[in-house]
Design a protein around this motif. Sequence first.
Motif, PDB file in Angstrom:
ATOM      1  N   UNK A 205       0.836  -1.192   0.000  1.00  0.00           N
ATOM      2  CA  UNK A 205       0.000   0.000   0.000  1.00  0.00           C
ATOM      3  C   UNK A 205       0.875   1.247   0.000  1.00  0.00           C
ATOM      4  N   UNK A 206       0.315   2.334  -0.510  1.00  0.00           N
ATOM      5  CA  UNK A 206       0.965   3.639  -0.440  1.00  0.00           C
ATOM      6  C   UNK A 206       0.075   4.567   0.367  1.00  0.00           C
ATOM      7  N   UNK A 207       0.560   4.987   1.544  1.00  0.00           N
ATOM      8  CA  UNK A 207      -0.199   5.918   2.368  1.00  0.00           C
ATOM      9  C   UNK A 207      -0.217   7.273   1.684  1.00  0.00           C
ATOM     10  N   UNK A 208      -1.418   7.753   1.363  1.00  0.00           N
ATOM     11  CA  UNK A 208      -1.495   9.024   0.653  1.00  0.00           C
ATOM     12  C   UNK A 208      -2.096  10.150   1.489  1.00  0.00           C
ATOM     13  N   UNK A 209      -2.786   9.782   2.597  1.00  0.00           N
ATOM     14  CA  UNK A 209      -3.465  10.828   3.356  1.00  0.00           C
ATOM     15  C   UNK A 209      -3.857  10.281   4.718  1.00  0.00           C
ATOM     16  N   UNK A 210      -3.777  11.117   5.736  1.00  0.00           N
ATOM     17  CA  UNK A 210      -4.315  10.751   7.045  1.00  0.00           C
ATOM     18  C   UNK A 210      -4.777  12.031   7.737  1.00  0.00           C
ATOM     19  N   UNK A 211      -5.830  11.913   8.523  1.00  0.00           N
ATOM     20  CA  UNK A 211      -6.421  13.101   9.125  1.00  0.00           C
ATOM     21  C   UNK A 211      -7.355  12.670  10.253  1.00  0.00           C
ATOM     22  N   UNK A 212      -7.659  13.623  11.117  1.00  0.00           N
ATOM     23  CA  UNK A 212      -8.625  13.390  12.181  1.00  0.00           C
ATOM     24  C   UNK A 212     -10.021  13.740  11.668  1.00  0.00           C
ATOM     25  N   UNK A 213     -10.967  12.869  11.979  1.00  0.00           N
ATOM     26  CA  UNK A 213     -12.376  13.104  11.654  1.00  0.00           C
ATOM     27  C   UNK A 213     -13.117  12.972  12.979  1.00  0.00           C
ATOM     28  N   UNK A 214     -13.440  14.101  13.583  1.00  0.00           N
ATOM     29  CA  UNK A 214     -13.924  14.048  14.946  1.00  0.00           C
ATOM     30  C   UNK A 214     -12.812  13.490  15.816  1.00  0.00           C
ATOM     31  N   UNK A 215     -13.113  12.449  16.585  1.00  0.00           N
ATOM     32  CA  UNK A 215     -12.113  11.829  17.456  1.00  0.00           C
ATOM     33  C   UNK A 215     -11.453  10.613  16.821  1.00  0.00           C
ATOM     34  N   UNK A 216     -11.738  10.344  15.554  1.00  0.00           N
ATOM     35  CA  UNK A 216     -11.190   9.173  14.868  1.00  0.00           C
ATOM     36  C   UNK A 216     -10.100   9.556  13.876  1.00  0.00           C
ATOM     37  N   UNK A 217      -9.021   8.792  13.890  1.00  0.00           N
ATOM     38  CA  UNK A 217      -8.016   8.904  12.843  1.00  0.00           C
ATOM     39  C   UNK A 217      -8.525   8.173  11.610  1.00  0.00           C
ATOM     40  N   UNK A 218      -8.383   8.781  10.447  1.00  0.00           N
ATOM     41  CA  UNK A 218      -8.728   8.143   9.171  1.00  0.00           C
ATOM     42  C   UNK A 218      -7.459   8.093   8.327  1.00  0.00           C
ATOM     43  N   UNK A 219      -7.162   6.945   7.769  1.00  0.00           N
ATOM     44  CA  UNK A 219      -6.010   6.799   6.873  1.00  0.00           C
ATOM     45  C   UNK A 219      -6.480   6.322   5.512  1.00  0.00           C
ATOM     46  N   UNK A 220      -5.824   6.814   4.466  1.00  0.00           N
ATOM     47  CA  UNK A 220      -6.204   6.472   3.097  1.00  0.00           C
ATOM     48  C   UNK A 220      -4.977   5.971   2.341  1.00  0.00           C
ATOM     49  N   UNK A 221      -5.153   4.890   1.604  1.00  0.00           N
ATOM     50  CA  UNK A 221      -4.063   4.235   0.900  1.00  0.00           C
ATOM     51  C   UNK A 221      -4.452   3.961  -0.558  1.00  0.00           C
ATOM     52  N   UNK A 222      -3.463   3.994  -1.433  1.00  0.00           N
ATOM     53  CA  UNK A 222      -3.592   3.392  -2.758  1.00  0.00           C
ATOM     54  C   UNK A 222      -3.062   1.973  -2.660  1.00  0.00           C
ATOM     55  N   UNK A 223      -3.719   1.045  -3.374  1.00  0.00           N
ATOM     56  CA  UNK A 223      -3.248  -0.343  -3.410  1.00  0.00           C
ATOM     57  C   UNK A 223      -2.286  -0.490  -4.571  1.00  0.00           C
ATOM     58  N   UNK A 224      -1.123  -1.057  -4.302  1.00  0.00           N
ATOM     59  CA  UNK A 224      -0.080  -1.215  -5.313  1.00  0.00           C
ATOM     60  C   UNK A 224       0.007  -2.680  -5.722  1.00  0.00           C
ATOM     61  N   UNK A 225      -0.177  -2.939  -7.004  1.00  0.00           N
ATOM     62  CA  UNK A 225      -0.061  -4.295  -7.525  1.00  0.00           C
ATOM     63  C   UNK A 225       1.124  -4.350  -8.470  1.00  0.00           C
ATOM     64  N   UNK A 226       1.822  -5.482  -8.449  1.00  0.00           N
ATOM     65  CA  UNK A 226       2.969  -5.631  -9.348  1.00  0.00           C
ATOM     66  C   UNK A 226       2.604  -6.556 -10.499  1.00  0.00           C
TER      67      UNK A 226
END
Length: 226
Positions: A205-226
Amino acid sequence: MVAATVRPHVLMMSEITADGKLTLKKGASSKILMKYMAHETEILLHETRAAYDAIMVGANTIRIDNSFLTVRFVPGKSPLRVIPCSMADIPLDANVLGKDAPTLIAVSEQAPKDRVAAIQDKGVTVVYAGKDHVNLSVLMRTLYTDFGIKKLMIEGGPTLNWHMLHEKLVDEIRLIHLPFIVGGSDTPSLVGGMHINTEDEMIRLNLKKYYMCGSNLVSEFDVLYT
């Protein structure tokens, strides 16, 4: 989009605990943990549903959670609900078979005709997508070409998540982190399925973004396939 396969763009979205679990224990509903999400995160989940053409979960998740999979809390149209269910044995009183949003059940050619007919009697669309079990690649192509689904989100469970990733059908992952540890060697985690044998089989995975949404951490990834 991976390779030249004609299919929707796919987002996997899920809540997970700090130790990567989806529920309190095997067989427990994920709704138990979801009620601890911040309201802002509930809004994010439903905004995401409203932005997508279709939403898919596995049949076992429906049996356990009996989810509605509709848009609430925000304005917007509920997406097409897609449930792969090879033998058409989804409970006929499942909420997703209601008339509050359109639903498509994908079955195999081995599904008993009386079960298929009972689902269709509910006003639900049934498509065949495989001989002995639902072929997810075939289903994705059918959704894209026959139903105009360009963007699809999946909300689990772990077996469906594994098959979608294993078949290279997921483009992005969005995780809502809950500040709990529940433990349990057989407690469902984000991805189930078979064990891998070597690090070469790991899905990167490639972590592209993370942020707080209220009291929750949200992380966003692109899936990398070879």
